[in-house]
Enzyme design. Structure first.
Site, short mmCIF file in Angstrom:
data_model
loop_
_atom_site.label_atom_id
_atom_site.label_comp_id
_atom_site.label_asym_id
_atom_site.label_seq_id
_atom_site.Cartn_x
_atom_site.Cartn_y
_atom_site.Cartn_z
N HIS A 82 0.83 -1.20 0.08
CA HIS A 82 0.14 0.01 0.03
C HIS A 82 0.83 1.35 0.14
O HIS A 82 1.95 1.37 0.50
CB HIS A 82 -0.86 0.00 1.38
CG HIS A 82 -2.14 0.74 0.99
ND1 HIS A 82 -3.43 0.13 0.61
CD2 HIS A 82 -2.61 2.15 1.30
CE1 HIS A 82 -4.27 1.06 0.53
NE2 HIS A 82 -3.80 2.26 0.91
N ASP A 161 -13.57 2.29 7.50
CA ASP A 161 -12.60 2.89 6.70
C ASP A 161 -13.15 3.64 5.54
O ASP A 161 -12.69 4.83 5.09
CB ASP A 161 -11.33 2.20 6.45
CG ASP A 161 -10.18 2.84 5.70
OD1 ASP A 161 -9.92 4.04 6.20
OD2 ASP A 161 -10.03 2.66 4.46
N ARG A 168 -13.03 12.27 5.67
CA ARG A 168 -11.92 12.78 6.03
C ARG A 168 -11.42 13.84 4.69
O ARG A 168 -10.87 14.93 5.09
CB ARG A 168 -10.64 11.83 6.27
CG ARG A 168 -10.87 11.22 7.47
CD ARG A 168 -9.84 10.00 7.36
NE ARG A 168 -8.32 10.57 7.20
CZ ARG A 168 -7.47 9.89 6.60
NH1 ARG A 168 -7.82 8.31 6.54
NH2 ARG A 168 -6.26 9.99 6.23
N SER A 183 -6.11 3.94 8.80
CA SER A 183 -6.85 3.54 7.57
C SER A 183 -6.16 2.44 6.77
O SER A 183 -6.62 1.52 6.37
CB SER A 183 -6.93 4.91 6.68
OG SER A 183 -7.08 4.71 5.52
N LYS A 187 -7.34 -1.87 6.41
CA LYS A 187 -7.72 -2.34 5.16
C LYS A 187 -6.95 -3.59 4.76
O LYS A 187 -7.02 -4.42 4.38
CB LYS A 187 -7.38 -1.48 3.90
CG LYS A 187 -8.37 -0.31 3.79
CD LYS A 187 -8.06 0.39 2.52
CE LYS A 187 -7.05 1.28 2.33
NZ LYS A 187 -7.75 2.74 2.95
N1 URA Z 1 -3.93 5.89 1.78
C1 URA Z 1 -5.07 5.36 2.74
O1 URA Z 1 -5.56 4.04 2.40
N2 URA Z 1 -5.58 5.90 3.78
C2 URA Z 1 -4.93 7.16 3.95
O2 URA Z 1 -5.35 7.72 4.98
C3 URA Z 1 -3.88 7.47 3.40
C4 URA Z 1 -3.64 7.02 2.17
#
Ligand code: URA
Length: 432
Positions: A82, A161, A168, A183, A187
């Site tokens: 990620h 999320d 957000r 966040s 995930k």
């Molecule tokens: N990527 C994400 O999944 N969440 C965030 O808050 C920032 C970048």
């Protein structure tokens, strides 16, 4: 439990208990706590921060707000990746088919654009027919059958999320270490990752503007990974300027295809190979990072990674003829060159500003309900360190409205900074 008391506690800089965090997240996911109350808690967290314990509790509450996948039946280590976000960041589109082509199973849940940064889901959806919202069973089946699936968060995976992420974005609460860490890690936990490689971007076009803040975020996520029993490695990469040359959804898909065919800009190559070599290592496919990079590059040159990408796209309903011949894609109406009015070496292309110009063209969302225009964006022709002659083209704007093209042209010319010295930046900064 009293919702107002929980908000007031965080507003007054006190620590929330696990029970309070769990309650707030569960009730918000069910729709009992409305957006405006979650918005005020998020703002309080943004302003007052959270302790390490609170961040871990928040992450787990978000991860377990829906289903948590168990992919152990695949019999292989699931290593996920990620990014903390960037401008022109098409790394997932290249890296994930690449590692999948070497036998690393990829079960990837991506996000949409956030703030001035782009999102992999918006990019994938710019491929005609590509379905990002397939069922969990189909997701698992694709990973089993072809070794890769890339989806959005539309299913019941970390639904808290999904709601919080959009909220957000619409209340200026993005650049917060507790909120980004929870966040991302929620995930990853929900989608069944056993090991995780994170691209922690640093610089003007990242949410973490300084190396110190990026390190802090990296350590936070590694800590959550430890507590959740998910080995996590962070690669800190530069986001001083946009990554590669293309910014905008369809334009980035076209650039990603070129990269998969071996034509990779140097900065993209450095980032892809660094992250990929760590993913191979965590998968148990080799401890020597140098050798791992060679294996990855070979898979690109042999066309294996590109083949895997085409297989993934067609399995998820995408029409690969658009990838094989990008001229078929519907292009933006206007293509405006941005001509340099002076000569010199490019010193800076502030990526946040480039991200904002691209969003204003329609490539990102200003309001959370906004529709993305897949065809618009910017293609840079000059990057930091390049020499520019007066009259040369710095970039090309792809727009669907003449007025927005003209505005972008003006803004973009002001964004490029030229000087006498040749400047160099490191694409990969450090590994934690
Ligand atoms: N990527 C994400 O999944 N969440 C965030 O808050 C920032 C970048």
């Amino acid at each position: 439990m009293n919702i107002l008391q929980i908000i007031a506690k965080k507003r007054d800089k006190q620590e929330l208990s696990k029970q309070e965090i769990d309650y707030f997240i569960q009730q918000y996911t069910k729709g009992i706590i409305p957006d405006y109350q979650m918005a005020s808690l998020l703002m309080a967290i943004f302003l007052n921060g959270m302790s390490k314990r609170e961040i871990t509790d928040l992450t787990l509450a978000m991860a377990y707000s829906g289903e948590v996948l168990d992919l152990s039946s695949l019999g292989k280590i699931i290593v996920d990746k990620h990014s903390t976000g960037g401008v022109g960041d098409k790394v997932s589109l290249i890296l994930l088919p690449l590692v999948a082509s070497l036998g690393v199973p990829v079960a990837k849940m991506s996000g949409r654009g956030l703030g001035f940064t782009g999102g992999t889901v918006d990019k994938l959806e710019s491929i005609p027919g590509y379905q990002t919202d397939i069922s969990i069973d189909q997701f698992k089946q694709n990973v089993k059958d072809i070794g890769i699936s890339m989806i959005s968060q539309t299913m019941n995976l970390a639904p808290a999320d999904k709601k919080m992420y959009r909220l957000r974005d619409s209340i200026s609460c993005v650049e917060s270490i507790p909120l980004i860490a929870s966040s991302i890690m929620s995930k990853k936990i929900a989608s069944g990752a056993q090991k995780i490689v994170l691209d922690v971007t640093v610089g003007d076009g990242a949410f973490m503007k300084t190396i110190e803040r990026a390190r802090e975020l990296a350590h936070e996520m590694i800590e959550i990974g430890k507590l959740a029993n998910r080995e996590t490695v962070c690669v800190l990469t530069s986001m001083e300027q946009p990554l590669g040359y293309a910014i905008g959804n369809q334009l980035e898909v076209i650039e990603a295809v070129e990269c998969l065919q071996g034509n990779m800009p140097e900065d993209v190559k450095q980032v892809v190979l660094s992250l990929g070599s760590e993913m191979l290592k965590l998968s148990g496919l080799g401890d020597d990072l140098r050798q791992n990079k060679d294996k990855l590059w070979q898979a690109i040159q042999e066309g294996k990674a590109y083949e895997k990408f085409l297989t993934m796209v067609s399995t998820q309903g995408g029409d690969i003829s658009y990838l094989q011949n990008s001229n078929q894609l519907i292009k933006a109406k206007y293509m405006c060159p941005v001509i340099s009015k002076e000569s010199g070496f490019v010193q800076a292309i502030p990526a946040e500003q480039i991200g904002k110009i691209t969003c204003a063209l329609g490539a990102g969302r200003i309001q959370k309900e906004d529709q993305i225009d897949p065809s618009v964006g910017i293609v840079l022709h000059k990057k930091i360190g390049d020499y520019v002659e007066k009259g040369e083209v710095l970039a090309t704007i792809h727009a669907n409205q003449l007025s927005s093209a003209k505005q972008a042209e003006k803004d973009l010319r002001n964004t490029y900074q030229l000087g006498k010295e040749r400047k160099q930046i490191d694409d990969v900064i450090e590994i934690i």
